[in-house]
Write an enzyme that holds these catalytic residues in place. Structure first.
Site, mmCIF file in Angstrom:
data_model
loop_
_atom_site.group_PDB
_atom_site.id
_atom_site.type_symbol
_atom_site.label_atom_id
_atom_site.label_comp_id
_atom_site.label_asym_id
_atom_site.label_seq_id
_atom_site.Cartn_x
_atom_site.Cartn_y
_atom_site.Cartn_z
ATOM 1 C CG PHE A 1 20.148 24.533 49.890
ATOM 2 C CD1 PHE A 1 19.154 23.867 49.164
ATOM 3 C CD2 PHE A 1 21.341 24.065 49.930
ATOM 4 C CE1 PHE A 1 19.462 22.816 48.587
ATOM 5 C CE2 PHE A 1 21.565 22.599 49.758
ATOM 6 C CZ PHE A 1 20.862 22.305 48.375
ATOM 7 C CD GLN B 1 28.514 20.283 55.243
ATOM 8 O OE1 GLN B 1 28.245 19.964 54.000
ATOM 9 N NE2 GLN B 1 27.994 20.960 55.892
ATOM 10 C CG HIS C 1 23.542 15.527 53.781
ATOM 11 N ND1 HIS C 1 22.562 15.676 53.657
ATOM 12 C CD2 HIS C 1 23.946 17.341 52.748
ATOM 13 C CE1 HIS C 1 22.269 16.592 52.974
ATOM 14 N NE2 HIS C 1 22.237 17.353 52.578
ATOM 15 C CG LEU D 1 22.836 14.181 49.447
ATOM 16 C CD1 LEU D 1 23.609 13.948 51.016
ATOM 17 C CD2 LEU D 1 23.667 14.591 48.036
ATOM 18 C CD GLU E 1 21.144 21.812 53.258
ATOM 19 O OE1 GLU E 1 21.714 20.991 53.504
ATOM 20 O OE2 GLU E 1 20.927 22.977 53.123
ATOM 21 N NE ARG F 1 24.007 20.902 54.118
ATOM 22 C CZ ARG F 1 24.148 20.163 52.243
ATOM 23 N NH1 ARG F 1 25.981 19.887 52.563
ATOM 24 N NH2 ARG F 1 24.463 19.918 51.765
ATOM 25 C CG HIS G 1 28.006 16.079 52.115
ATOM 26 N ND1 HIS G 1 27.535 15.123 50.991
ATOM 27 C CD2 HIS G 1 27.487 17.092 51.579
ATOM 28 C CE1 HIS G 1 27.293 16.249 49.883
ATOM 29 N NE2 HIS G 1 27.232 17.412 50.025
ATOM 30 N NE ARG H 1 29.919 21.991 51.509
ATOM 31 C CZ ARG H 1 28.990 21.653 50.550
ATOM 32 N NH1 ARG H 1 28.379 22.704 50.323
ATOM 33 N NH2 ARG H 1 28.717 20.912 50.576
#
Ligand SMILES: Cc1cc2nc3c(=O)[nH]c(=O)nc-3n(C[C@H](O)[C@H](O)[C@H](O)COP(=O)(O)OP(=O)(O)OC[C@H]3O[C@@H](n4cnc5c(N)ncnc54)[C@H](O)[C@@H]3O)c2cc1C
Length: 597
Positions: free
Chosen positions: A117, A262, A264, A274, A277, A308, A376, A411
């Site tokens: 990730f 955030q 994404h 979405l 990831e 991100r 996100h 994050r």
């Protein structure tokens, strides 16, 4: 029934709320736990989590590495004591969840599988295909049914938190707060003054009848999720309107780091749905209109597996440089997973395929997927300490609604589900402990009547605006002025527009006067909350004159540790306006350094 008494009231039935309920119920079977949720719990946003949950599970990983990745990812704004606790607990929670029935995907040798990730230095993300949240939430929900001391109020919408200041009558809340906190705007969460209000419960609306009920609780946990819906283009479910943060703020609690929102990198144009990831974790490429893997230009050592914030900014740079694609719903780049092959796509990323087909009309086995950065996740939220305690007595928070903070300015993907479990459990245990020594204070009948009158007035009000038009306008302002890149001028315009739009709340007429499932009424109540969130984001972003993590200021392009290595707190002051303060970041052993990958 118009009133309930409970030891622990948990608002929110997603990952954090259910985990908190189970922890409290297990800790002490004598405790009464009441779980309140505006949607049936398994419809909480957690259900839509896709890519996975982070925890140190494999041999080549270590707690040290997970801590460092999280702290570096946060651009050194995470509180390091919280990160250490989190990293230590996450693997236990992942194993626990498997024992409760969560079917993690496996390697060929039978080990729990891990995938790469963004921003992680090793494969650390445990998953259940690309439907991780679905399996997790159902496992938690089913487990929660085992405990007779967990009772639920499904489809009850919490409209207000009640404090002992509210229920004693007389002066207004703000006057009392002023007296309680003369120069104490900077109260540490741990250092709660004797005069700080205590949350004694809440008022909620039964959505099936429209009836309001009062809930008196020794302790209350907010697990109400994030606030992505204050933007027009988001992956977030309709229900993510930041209710818990706003309820806490209105009750006198501090919110923290609200400027960090955030984006994404990979949402589908138009819907914002979405694309996990996990698609890049499994080896997907990001391509511009020249067919280049453009991350080579920005992050050659990490490529598509950067954090991100950096990938989202890189996509925007490509688009600005004319290397994006244009379509009816804006400019985008390509996410290409064709080279993974049909078998792997169907096994590891079935939902990515399904959603690309249904919502973008492309089959990723044969064509690249159009993607663009999309709002996100809320890094900010109700300020809590490592024990999930807010700055108010009796009030705890966990999950996306809380800011503990392990996420700081950015994050890392897959840390959030683990955060829900770790701090959900913590909140449940801490409440169980606190219940031993705290007394139940009843929410007064007057408090309930006041809220009933407020709602009745809303239903009778006449005006020229609708919930939908004002909400759309709010979302557009936020998207335009508090997006990936911000500057002073835009933020000031945004703030002024939000404050003047807020005045239109009084001019909204609800067309639906029904009692039963009046979604226009709940939409209005959510909209009130969204104004708190929008203002907090804008004011906090204005105050942070640097670029850090997800907060990119085009007028202050560098991170500035000398002046801004601090958390931003917002609080409602005695004049009922939003006041800001700064609090130190807890640094244990990872000294801030340039964020290089
Ligand atoms: C599409 C998507 C995919 C994601 N994928 C991942 C991933 O792979 N890995 C990862 O780590 N993170 C992921 N995330 C983030 C993560 O899923 C969320 O941060 C997390 O699930 C939040 O859980 P929660 O329990 O805090 O809140 P939620 O699951 O959002 O639950 C909130 C609860 O609060 C209740 N509630 C809210 N307001 C009220 C009110 N006024 N009255 C009563 N009840 C109320 C709701 O009914 C709901 O039950 C993803 C997020 C999205 C949007």
């Amino acid at each position: 029934m118009s009133s309930f008494n409970t030891d622990i009231a948990i608002i929110g039935g997603g990952g954090a709320g259910l985990r908190a309920a189970i922890a409290a119920a297990e800790e002490n079977p004598e405790l009464s736990v009441l779980l309140i949720s505006k949607v049936y719990p398994v419809r909480s946003h957690t259900v839509s989590a896709e890519g996975g949950i982070a925890g140190v599970m494999s041999e080549d990983d270590s707690h040290e590495k997970h801590c460092f990745d999280t702290i570096r990812g946060s651009d050194y704004l995470a509180d390091q004591d919280a990160v250490e606790f989190f990293v230590n607990e996450a693997p236990k929670e992942i194993i626990q969840l498997e024992h409760w029935g969560c079917p993690w995907s496996r390697e060929e040798n039978g080990d729990v599988a891990v995938r790469a990730f963004g921003g992680m230095s090793t494969k650390r993300t445990v998953y259940a295909a690309d439907k991780t949240g679905f399996y997790m939430l159902h496992s938690l929900f089913e487990r929660s049914l085992k405990y007779p001391n967990i009772k639920r109020l499904d489809e009850y919408f919490v409209t207000k938190l009640v404090t002992d200041f509210d229920s004693t009558g007389g002066e207004t809340n703000n006057e009392k707060r002023a007296e309680a906190m003369p120069s104490e705007k900077h109260t540490e969460a741990e250092n709660i003054s004797a005069k700080t209000p205590r949350v004694i419960g809440c008022i909620a609306m039964n959505l099936q009848t429209g009836e309001l009920v009062s809930i008196s609780a020794k302790t209350t946990i907010l697990a109400t999720g994030g606030a992505g819906k204050v933007y027009s283009f988001t992956t977030n479910a309709l229900i993510k309107t930041g209710d818990g943060m706003a309820l806490a703020y209105k009750a006198g609690a501090e919110l923290k780091d609200m400027e960090f929102v955030q984006f994404h990198p990979t949402g589908l144009p138009r819907t914002g749905i979405l694309i996990t990831e996990g698609a890049r974790g499994e080896g997907g490429y990001l391509l511009n209109n020249l067919g280049e893997r453009f991350m080579e230009r920005y992050l050659p050592n990490k490529m598509e597996l950067g954090p991100r914030d950096i990938i989202s900014r890189s996509i925007m740079s490509e688009i600005k440089a004319g290397r994006g694609f244009s379509g009816p719903y804006g400019e985008y780049v390509h996410l290409d997973i064709r080279h993974l092959g049909e078998e792997k796509i169907n096994e590891k990323l079935p939902l990515v395929r399904e959603m690309s087909l249904d919502f973008a009309g492309v089959d990723p086995i044969n064509e690249p997927i159009p993607v663009m950065p999309v709002v996100h996740y809320s890094m900010g939220g109700v300020a809590t300490n490592v024990n999930a305690k807010s700055s108010l007595k009796g009030l705890f928070a966990a999950g996306e609604t809380a800011c503990v903070s392990i996420n700081g300015a950015n994050r890392l993907g897959s840390n959030s589900l683990a955060e829900c479990l770790v701090f959900g459990a913590r909140a449940g245990l801490e409440c169980a402990k606190e219940c031993k020594s705290s007394k139940l204070i009843h929410v007064s009948a007057r408090e309930l009547a006041d809220e009933e009158n407020r709602i009745a007035e809303l239903l009778q009000r006449t005006g020229s605006k609708t919930v939908a038009t004002v909400k759309t306008k709010l979302q557009e302002i936020m998207q335009k002025h508090a997006g990936i890149e911000r500057d002073h001028e835009g933020l000031v315009i945004g703030l002024n527009q939000i404050l003047s739009l807020k005045r239109e709340l009084k001019n909204i007429e609800l067309g639906d006067k029904a009692k039963l499932f009046n979604t226009e009424l709940t939409g209005y109540l959510e909209l009130e909350n969204m104004f708190v969130i929008a203002e907090a984001i804008l004011r906090s972003a204005l105050d942070r004159k640097e670029s850090r993590g997800s907060h990119t200021r085009s007028d202050f392009t560098e991170r500035n540790d000398e002046e801004f290595l601090h958390h931003t707190h917002v609080l409602q002051d005695q004049k009922a306006t939003m006041s800001l303060s700064r609090k130190p970041v807890t640094i244990t052993k990872w000294k801030p350094q340039p964020r290089v990958y």
